[in-house]
Design a protein around this motif. Structure first.
Motif, PDB file in Angstrom:
ATOM      1  N   LEU A  90       0.891  -1.135  -0.063  1.00  0.00           N
ATOM      2  CA  LEU A  90      -0.088  -0.013   0.061  1.00  0.00           C
ATOM      3  C   LEU A  90       0.816   1.324  -0.012  1.00  0.00           C
ATOM      4  N   PHE A  91       0.527   2.438  -0.787  1.00  0.00           N
ATOM      5  CA  PHE A  91       1.042   3.696  -0.734  1.00  0.00           C
ATOM      6  C   PHE A  91       0.172   4.720  -0.714  1.00  0.00           C
ATOM      7  N   ASP A  92       0.683   5.433   0.250  1.00  0.00           N
ATOM      8  CA  ASP A  92      -0.151   6.323   0.916  1.00  0.00           C
ATOM      9  C   ASP A  92       0.274   7.855   0.549  1.00  0.00           C
ATOM     10  N   GLU A  93       0.004   8.332  -0.828  1.00  0.00           N
ATOM     11  CA  GLU A  93       0.731   9.566  -1.153  1.00  0.00           C
ATOM     12  C   GLU A  93       2.157   9.639  -1.030  1.00  0.00           C
ATOM     13  N   VAL A  94       2.727   8.381  -1.501  1.00  0.00           N
ATOM     14  CA  VAL A  94       4.312   8.606  -0.875  1.00  0.00           C
ATOM     15  C   VAL A  94       5.184   9.555  -1.655  1.00  0.00           C
ATOM     16  N   THR A  95       4.842  10.252  -2.490  1.00  0.00           N
ATOM     17  CA  THR A  95       5.686  11.135  -3.379  1.00  0.00           C
ATOM     18  C   THR A  95       5.181  12.668  -2.978  1.00  0.00           C
ATOM     19  N   SER A  96       4.033  12.939  -2.216  1.00  0.00           N
ATOM     20  CA  SER A  96       3.464  14.114  -1.846  1.00  0.00           C
ATOM     21  C   SER A  96       4.340  15.212  -1.186  1.00  0.00           C
ATOM     22  N   ALA A  97       5.218  14.541  -0.317  1.00  0.00           N
ATOM     23  CA  ALA A  97       5.862  15.356   0.469  1.00  0.00           C
ATOM     24  C   ALA A  97       7.381  15.846  -0.196  1.00  0.00           C
ATOM     25  N   LEU A  98       7.477  15.360  -1.444  1.00  0.00           N
ATOM     26  CA  LEU A  98       8.808  15.264  -2.081  1.00  0.00           C
ATOM     27  C   LEU A  98       8.900  16.297  -3.396  1.00  0.00           C
ATOM     28  N   ASP A  99       9.874  16.971  -3.327  1.00  0.00           N
ATOM     29  CA  ASP A  99       9.938  18.063  -4.584  1.00  0.00           C
ATOM     30  C   ASP A  99      10.273  17.106  -5.972  1.00  0.00           C
ATOM     31  N   PRO A 100       9.947  17.979  -6.944  1.00  0.00           N
ATOM     32  CA  PRO A 100       9.826  17.123  -8.266  1.00  0.00           C
ATOM     33  C   PRO A 100      10.929  16.252  -8.496  1.00  0.00           C
ATOM     34  N   GLU A 101      11.987  16.798  -8.210  1.00  0.00           N
ATOM     35  CA  GLU A 101      13.454  15.974  -8.509  1.00  0.00           C
ATOM     36  C   GLU A 101      13.473  14.538  -7.769  1.00  0.00           C
ATOM     37  N   LEU A 102      13.009  14.960  -6.660  1.00  0.00           N
ATOM     38  CA  LEU A 102      13.072  13.347  -5.699  1.00  0.00           C
ATOM     39  C   LEU A 102      11.842  12.479  -5.990  1.00  0.00           C
ATOM     40  N   LYS A 103      10.713  13.010  -6.571  1.00  0.00           N
ATOM     41  CA  LYS A 103       9.679  12.128  -6.887  1.00  0.00           C
ATOM     42  C   LYS A 103       9.885  10.954  -7.793  1.00  0.00           C
ATOM     43  N   GLY A 104      10.802  11.448  -9.004  1.00  0.00           N
ATOM     44  CA  GLY A 104      11.238  10.488 -10.023  1.00  0.00           C
ATOM     45  C   GLY A 104      11.664   9.353  -9.409  1.00  0.00           C
ATOM     46  N   GLU A 105      12.716   9.432  -8.566  1.00  0.00           N
ATOM     47  CA  GLU A 105      13.533   8.160  -8.091  1.00  0.00           C
ATOM     48  C   GLU A 105      12.411   7.299  -7.236  1.00  0.00           C
ATOM     49  N   VAL A 106      11.418   7.827  -6.680  1.00  0.00           N
ATOM     50  CA  VAL A 106      10.781   6.944  -5.790  1.00  0.00           C
ATOM     51  C   VAL A 106       9.637   6.422  -6.901  1.00  0.00           C
ATOM     52  N   LEU A 107       9.130   7.202  -7.600  1.00  0.00           N
ATOM     53  CA  LEU A 107       8.282   6.501  -8.734  1.00  0.00           C
ATOM     54  C   LEU A 107       8.958   5.522  -9.499  1.00  0.00           C
ATOM     55  N   ARG A 108      10.151   5.672  -9.852  1.00  0.00           N
ATOM     56  CA  ARG A 108      10.757   4.677 -10.908  1.00  0.00           C
ATOM     57  C   ARG A 108      11.090   3.317  -9.740  1.00  0.00           C
ATOM     58  N   VAL A 109      11.046   3.347  -8.510  1.00  0.00           N
ATOM     59  CA  VAL A 109      11.211   2.243  -7.554  1.00  0.00           C
ATOM     60  C   VAL A 109       9.867   1.480  -7.693  1.00  0.00           C
ATOM     61  N   MET A 110       8.751   2.496  -7.645  1.00  0.00           N
ATOM     62  CA  MET A 110       7.433   1.857  -7.869  1.00  0.00           C
ATOM     63  C   MET A 110       7.095   1.150  -9.017  1.00  0.00           C
ATOM     64  N   GLU A 111       7.608   1.711 -10.000  1.00  0.00           N
ATOM     65  CA  GLU A 111       7.374   1.135 -11.615  1.00  0.00           C
ATOM     66  C   GLU A 111       7.928  -0.079 -11.639  1.00  0.00           C
ATOM     67  N   ASP A 112       9.281  -0.537 -10.805  1.00  0.00           N
ATOM     68  CA  ASP A 112      10.017  -1.595 -11.038  1.00  0.00           C
ATOM     69  C   ASP A 112       9.346  -2.660 -10.299  1.00  0.00           C
ATOM     70  N   LEU A 113       8.622  -2.320  -8.998  1.00  0.00           N
ATOM     71  CA  LEU A 113       7.966  -3.171  -8.474  1.00  0.00           C
ATOM     72  C   LEU A 113       6.763  -3.586  -9.091  1.00  0.00           C
ATOM     73  N   ALA A 114       6.080  -2.719  -9.734  1.00  0.00           N
ATOM     74  CA  ALA A 114       4.843  -3.100 -10.501  1.00  0.00           C
ATOM     75  C   ALA A 114       5.250  -3.919 -11.701  1.00  0.00           C
ATOM     76  N   ALA A 115       6.332  -3.628 -12.261  1.00  0.00           N
ATOM     77  CA  ALA A 115       6.814  -4.626 -13.389  1.00  0.00           C
ATOM     78  C   ALA A 115       7.126  -5.801 -12.784  1.00  0.00           C
ATOM     79  N   GLY A 116       7.549  -6.121 -11.726  1.00  0.00           N
ATOM     80  CA  GLY A 116       7.993  -7.367 -11.263  1.00  0.00           C
ATOM     81  C   GLY A 116       6.548  -8.085 -10.696  1.00  0.00           C
ATOM     82  N   GLY A 117       5.395  -7.443 -10.902  1.00  0.00           N
ATOM     83  CA  GLY A 117       4.331  -8.530 -10.400  1.00  0.00           C
ATOM     84  C   GLY A 117       4.069  -8.029  -9.039  1.00  0.00           C
TER      85      GLY A 117
END
Lengths: 213, 252
Positions: free
Chosen positions: B172-199
Motif C-alpha cells: 500500500l502506498f499512501d501519497e508517498v511522493t506528496s512530500a517530495l520535490d519534483p526532482e526527488l519524486k522521480g526516483e521514488v516513482l521509478r522504484v514503484m514502477e520496477d515493483l509493479a513490473a515485477g508483479g
C-alpha cells in the motif's frame, strides 16, 4: 566552627545525596510504571495512575514525610527516619517523573506507532523498540532538571528529624549560633550540587533542539 | 523473493464490500465496493477529504470499519482480533507520505527490526534480506546511514525497502511522493514502477496522474466517500463523469 562540625556538615551532605539518590532510583522505577500506565490502553490503569499523580502532586512533601514517619508509627510500623524520608521522596518523585516521562512518550509522533503497528509488531515491541528509545532521548534534559528538585526537596526531611545537610546545619547552629555563616555554607553546598545539574540539563536541551529532534 | 500464497491465488487479494467508516458524525466512507486481483496495480485518486487515504488505511487495519465486509489476503478483517490483524499486517506492506522511518535506528536496523521481531529471523538472514531490498531500491551504500543523513527521496525508498523486507503479498502506498520535490519524486516513482513490473500487487493513493495513467491497471476515482468512477488508466484521458473531468482538468 570546628573541624568536627565541618565533618558533621559533610556527613549531612552525604545523607542528602543518599536520600536524593534513593528517591531518584525508587521514584524512577515507580515513575516508569506510572508513565506506562498513563499511556496504557487499559482504562482502569490510566485512571489509577492519573489519580496517583493528582493525589501526590496535591500534597506537600513535608506532609508526605509526616504521614510516612508518624502515620506508619501509629499504625504499628516503627521505621527509621531515613526510610520514611526515602519512601516519601520515592512517592513524590514517582508522580513527577511519571508525568515527565508520559510527556516524553507522547511527544514521539503517533506515526511512529503506526509504522511499527503496520509492520506487525506487538504493542510491547513498539514500545520497547521504537517509542521508548526516542522518548528516553527526549526525557533526559527534563529528568536531569528534576533531579535538582529532588536534591533540594530532601531538605524537607528536617520535619521528621532526619539528619541530612539542612538538619546538620540546624544542629550546629544550635551549638554555636552563627546562622549567617552556617546557612550560607549549607546554601553553598546545595548550590554546588544543583547548579552543575541545571547547567547540564540546559545544555542537553539546547543540543536536542538544535538537532531538531 | 518468493511469495507463498495463503489462499487460492486466483481469488481477489483485497475485497471491499459496502464498507462504511465514520469519524463521529462524519461519514468518510459511504459504502465502497471494489476488489483487487493478485498482481494488479490500483491507483486511488480524488480530492483531499474524498476518503481515499482512509480506504487505504482500512486495508491494514490502521482504521477499523464500522459496516460492510473487508477481506484482505483471504481474511475478513472487519471482525479480526488484534493478533489476527498482526498476522494480516505481515502480508501487507504500507508506505506513508512522511516516510515514518525510525530516526534512532540506522537504515539497516530500520529494515531488520520487523523481520527479526515478527518473523523471528536470525540476524544473518535478516542482514541478507536488508541488503537485497536496499539493492532493489538502489541504496545498497546507505546500509549504516541514519535516516536524517538521507534526502527525502532516499528516506522514502528506505521505507519501501523496509516494507519489502517482510516479503508482503500486497503493498500500500499512501501519497508517498506528496512530500517530495519534483526532482526527488522521480526516483521514488521509478522504484514503484520496477515493483509493479515485477508483479507486485499494489494499491496507491496518489496525485501522480501520469503514473496512474501509465502504470495502473485500474484507476479508482473517489468522490465524497464513494467510488465515483473506475476504469483502466486511460479513463483519465476520457473521464465519463463531470466530477472526474473537472478533477483531471485541475490536475493537469
Amino acid at each position: 566552627m570546628t573541624t568536627n562540625q565541618l565533618i558533621y556538615l559533610i556527613e549531612g551532605t552525604g545523607w542528602t545525596l543518599l536520600l536524593a539518590l534513593t528517591g531518584f532510583l525508587g521514584g524512577g522505577v515507580l515513575g516508569l510504571m506510572i508513565a506506562l500506565m498513563r499511556v496504557s490502553r487499559v482504562t482502569s490503569l490510566r485512571w489509577l495512575s492519573y489519580l496517583y499523580v493528582q493525589l501526590v502532586q496535591g500534597i506537600p512533601l513535608p506532609v508526605l514525610m509526616f504521614l510516612s514517619f508518624f502515620g506508619l508509627a501509629v499504625a504499628g510500623f516503627n521505621i527509621p527516619a531515613f526510610v520514611a524520608a526515602a519512601v516519601s521522596m520515592t512517592i513524590f518523585a514517582a508522580a513527577y517523573l511519571g508525568e515527565i516521562w508520559r510527556g516524553s512518550i507522547e511527544a514521539v509522533p503517533k506515526t511512529q506507532w503506526e509504522a511499527g503497528e503496520s509492520l506487525g509488531l506487538t504493542d510491547f515491541q513498539q514500545m520497547r523498540d521504537i517509542i521508548l528509545p526516542q522518548a528516553i532521548r527526549l526525557s533526559i534534559p527534563p529528568t536531569i532538571g528534576f533531579m535538582v528538585q529532588i536534591i533540594k526537596n530532601t531538605s524537607y526531611s528536617v520535619v521528621i528529624g532526619f539528619i541530612e545537610l539542612t538538619q546538620a546545619g540546624k544542629i550546629i547552629n544550635n551549638a554555636i549560633y552563627k546562622p549567617f555563616l552556617i546557612f550560607t555554607l549549607v546554601g553553598a553546598i546545595y548550590f554546588s550540587l544543583c547548579s552543575p545539574l541545571s547547567r547540564l540539563s540546559r545544555r542537553l536541551e539546547a543540543r536536542l533542539r538544535s538537532r531538531g529532534a | 523473493m518468493t511469495v507463498v500464497p495463503t489462499m487460492a491465488p486466483d481469488g481477489p487479494i483485497v475485497a471491499f464490500n459496502d464498507v462504511h467508516k465514520r469519524y463521529g458524525a462524519i461519514d468518510v466512507l459511504k459504502g465502497i465496493t471494489f476488489s483487487v486481483r493478485r498482481g494488479e496495480v490500483v491507483c486511488i485518486i480524488g480530492r483531499s477529504g474524498s476518503g481515499k487515504s482512509t480506504a487505504l488505511r482500512c486495508i491494514n487495519g490502521l482504521e477499523r470499519i464500522q459496516a460492510g465486509e473487508l477481506t484482505v489476503c483471504g481474511k475478513d478483517i472487519s471482525a479480526a482480533s488484534r493478533s489476527e490483524l498482526r498476522r494480516v499486517r505481515q502480508d501487507v506492506g504500507i508506505v506513508f507520505q512522511s516516510y515514518n522511518l525510525f530516526p534512532h535506528l540506522t537504515v539497516s536496523e530500520n529494515i531488520m527490526l520487523a523481520p527479526r521481531r515478527v518473523k523471528g529471523m536470525d540476524r544473518a538472514t535478516a542482514r541478507t534480506v536488508a541488503e537485497e531490498v536496499l539493492a532493489k531500491v538502489g541504496l545498497a551504500d546507505k546500509f549504516d546511514a541514519y535516516p536524517e543523513q538521507l534526502s527525502g527521496g532516499q528516506q522514502q525508498r528506505v521505507a519501501i525497502a523496509r516494507a519489502l523486507a517482510m516479503q508482503p503479498q500486497l503493498m500500500l502506498f499512501d501519497e508517498v511522493t506528496s512530500a517530495l520535490d519534483p526532482e526527488l519524486k522521480g526516483e521514488v516513482l521509478r522504484v514503484m514502477e520496477d515493483l509493479a513490473a515485477g508483479g507486485m500487487t499494489m494499491i496507491l493513493v496518489t496525485h501522480e496522474m501520469a503514473f496512474a495513467r501509465h502504470v495502473a491497471d485500474t484507476v479508482i476515482f473517489m468522490h465524497q466517500g464513494r467510488i465515483h468512477e473506475t476504469g483502466p488508466g486511460d479513463v483519465l484521458l476520457a473521464p465519463q463523469t463531470p466530477e472526474l473531468q473537472q478533477f483531471v482538468a485541475n490536475g493537469l
